[in-house]
Design an enzyme around this catalytic site. Structure first.
Site, PDB file in Angstrom:
ATOM      1  CG  ASP A 158      37.593  42.059  18.515  1.00  0.00           C
ATOM      2  OD1 ASP A 158      37.442  40.848  18.815  1.00  0.00           O
ATOM      3  OD2 ASP A 158      37.040  42.665  17.367  1.00  0.00           O
TER       4      ASP A 158
ATOM      5  CG  HIS B 119      38.984  34.414  25.909  1.00  0.00           C
ATOM      6  ND1 HIS B 119      38.919  35.644  24.951  1.00  0.00           N
ATOM      7  CD2 HIS B 119      38.068  33.758  25.451  1.00  0.00           C
ATOM      8  CE1 HIS B 119      37.720  35.259  24.271  1.00  0.00           C
ATOM      9  NE2 HIS B 119      37.249  34.211  24.264  1.00  0.00           N
TER      10      HIS B 119
ATOM     11  CG  LEU C 201      43.766  53.404  36.417  1.00  0.00           C
ATOM     12  CD1 LEU C 201      43.980  54.668  35.276  1.00  0.00           C
ATOM     13  CD2 LEU C 201      44.467  52.171  35.773  1.00  0.00           C
TER      14      LEU C 201
HETATM   15  C1  FPP Z   1      37.236  39.592  22.123  1.00  0.00           C
HETATM   16  O1  FPP Z   1      38.128  38.707  21.296  1.00  0.00           O
HETATM   17  C2  FPP Z   1      37.407  39.265  23.615  1.00  0.00           C
HETATM   18  C3  FPP Z   1      36.615  39.067  24.520  1.00  0.00           C
HETATM   19  C4  FPP Z   1      35.236  38.753  24.362  1.00  0.00           C
HETATM   20  C5  FPP Z   1      37.016  38.601  26.167  1.00  0.00           C
HETATM   21  C6  FPP Z   1      37.836  39.698  26.541  1.00  0.00           C
HETATM   22  C7  FPP Z   1      38.489  39.242  27.919  1.00  0.00           C
HETATM   23  C8  FPP Z   1      39.930  39.107  28.123  1.00  0.00           C
HETATM   24  C9  FPP Z   1      40.680  40.157  27.540  1.00  0.00           C
HETATM   25  C10 FPP Z   1      40.187  38.225  29.374  1.00  0.00           C
HETATM   26  C11 FPP Z   1      40.357  38.944  30.471  1.00  0.00           C
HETATM   27  C12 FPP Z   1      39.671  40.361  31.015  1.00  0.00           C
HETATM   28  C13 FPP Z   1      39.810  40.695  32.367  1.00  0.00           C
HETATM   29  C14 FPP Z   1      39.360  42.098  32.565  1.00  0.00           C
HETATM   30  C15 FPP Z   1      40.608  40.083  33.516  1.00  0.00           C
HETATM   31  P1  FPP Z   1      37.294  37.679  20.412  1.00  0.00           P
HETATM   32  O2  FPP Z   1      37.097  36.595  21.409  1.00  0.00           O
HETATM   33  O3  FPP Z   1      35.834  38.440  20.185  1.00  0.00           O
HETATM   34  O4  FPP Z   1      38.294  37.487  19.542  1.00  0.00           O
HETATM   35  P2  FPP Z   1      37.874  37.348  17.782  1.00  0.00           P
HETATM   36  O5  FPP Z   1      37.345  38.408  17.369  1.00  0.00           O
HETATM   37  O6  FPP Z   1      39.652  37.128  17.238  1.00  0.00           O
HETATM   38  O7  FPP Z   1      37.465  35.976  17.907  1.00  0.00           O
END
Ligand code: FPP
Length: 245
Positions: A16, A33, A127
């Site tokens: 997050d 992201h 893994l």
């Molecule tokens: C949450 O941060 C994150 C996500 C919803 C997306 C997670 C995706 C990645 C880490 C990118 C790629 C992943 C892979 C497996 C290749 P948020 O957007 O909710 O952040 P915020 O709470 O600060 O708004």
């Protein structure tokens, strides 16, 4: 095994804070992201180096479909790009890649790539990396109940045979061990509909670090926290000590 005694066998991660990481830099959310993919790569390497056997990452939840359309498309494009770029390297490193979630909700191109990546890495013995996409803990339980209902209706199982093991077997993680440790970055302290059934006994570790900044220092702090915990599964501390001696 002695060296790995206090290393969690299975680590689950709620990644997050990508949006806030980007906002702090006056960048669009997708930059967060994109930067998060780097932290995924680092975490996979660290998990393998430290002797973790299963790593499950929450990449996109059932609820994330309600984000703005451009953000959803951008995330899907990022998953496709990450698969294109990373799968050969994961394969060279003996990582077995698997996906959990409602893949029928994903675009066919992404599903084809998921199937191909799973097939390419199926015999790898290092893994096991599980990526949760279009995943929700309640959805997971619902789909397990539906499977059981179908089997019951076809007389393949009796009501008496439905127990913890029977339900767990039909969940997305199937017969894999439950996560021992849940890590959540980004400062919130909740499970957010991640592996609801499987996290029943997990140790929970939260940090304020935003996901793109997550690295060795935080991962090792989480492992240290885990190593200090005494897992009791409902027993008393004295019972656990007696079992260990
Ligand atoms: C949450 O941060 C994150 C996500 C919803 C997306 C997670 C995706 C990645 C880490 C990118 C790629 C992943 C892979 C497996 C290749 P948020 O957007 O909710 O952040 P915020 O709470 O600060 O708004």
């Amino acid at each position: 095994m002695a060296a790995n005694e206090n290393i969690p066998q299975h680590v689950a991660v709620i990644m997050d804070g990508n949006g806030r990481w980007a906002r702090k830099r006056a960048l669009p959310r997708h930059a967060g992201h994109r930067s998060g993919v780097g932290a995924v790569r680092k975490t996979v390497e660290l998990a393998a180096q430290r002797g973790v056997q299963y790593l499950t990452l929450f990449a996109f939840s059932s609820e994330n479909w309600s984000r703005p359309r451009e953000e959803v498309s951008m995330l899907m494009a990022l998953f496709i790009e990450a698969l294109q770029r990373e799968v050969d390297e994961l394969h060279r490193n003996n990582v077995r890649l698997e996906f959990i979630g409602a893949r029928e909700q994903l675009q066919p191109r992404l599903v084809d790539m998921i199937v191909a990546a799973e097939k390419q890495t199926i015999d790898n013995t290092g893994l096991r990396l599980l990526i949760a996409v279009a995943y929700g803990g309640r959805w997971d339980i619902v789909q397990a109940v539906r499977k059981l209902y179908g089997e019951l209706a076809r007389d393949e199982i009796t009501a008496d045979e439905i127990d913890d093991t029977a339900i767990a077997h039909r969940l997305q993680l199937g017969d894999l061990p439950d996560p021992d440790l849940l890590i959540r970055t980004g400062g919130e302290q909740r499970i957010s509909n991640f592996l609801l059934w499987n996290l029943a006994y997990a140790e929970l570790w939260f940090c304020d670090t935003l996901w793109p900044d997550f690295g060795e220092q935080q991962f090792d702090a989480a492992l240290e926290f885990y190593a200090m915990r005494q897992r009791r599964y409902g027993h008393t501390g004295d019972q656990i000590e007696a079992l260990g001696s």
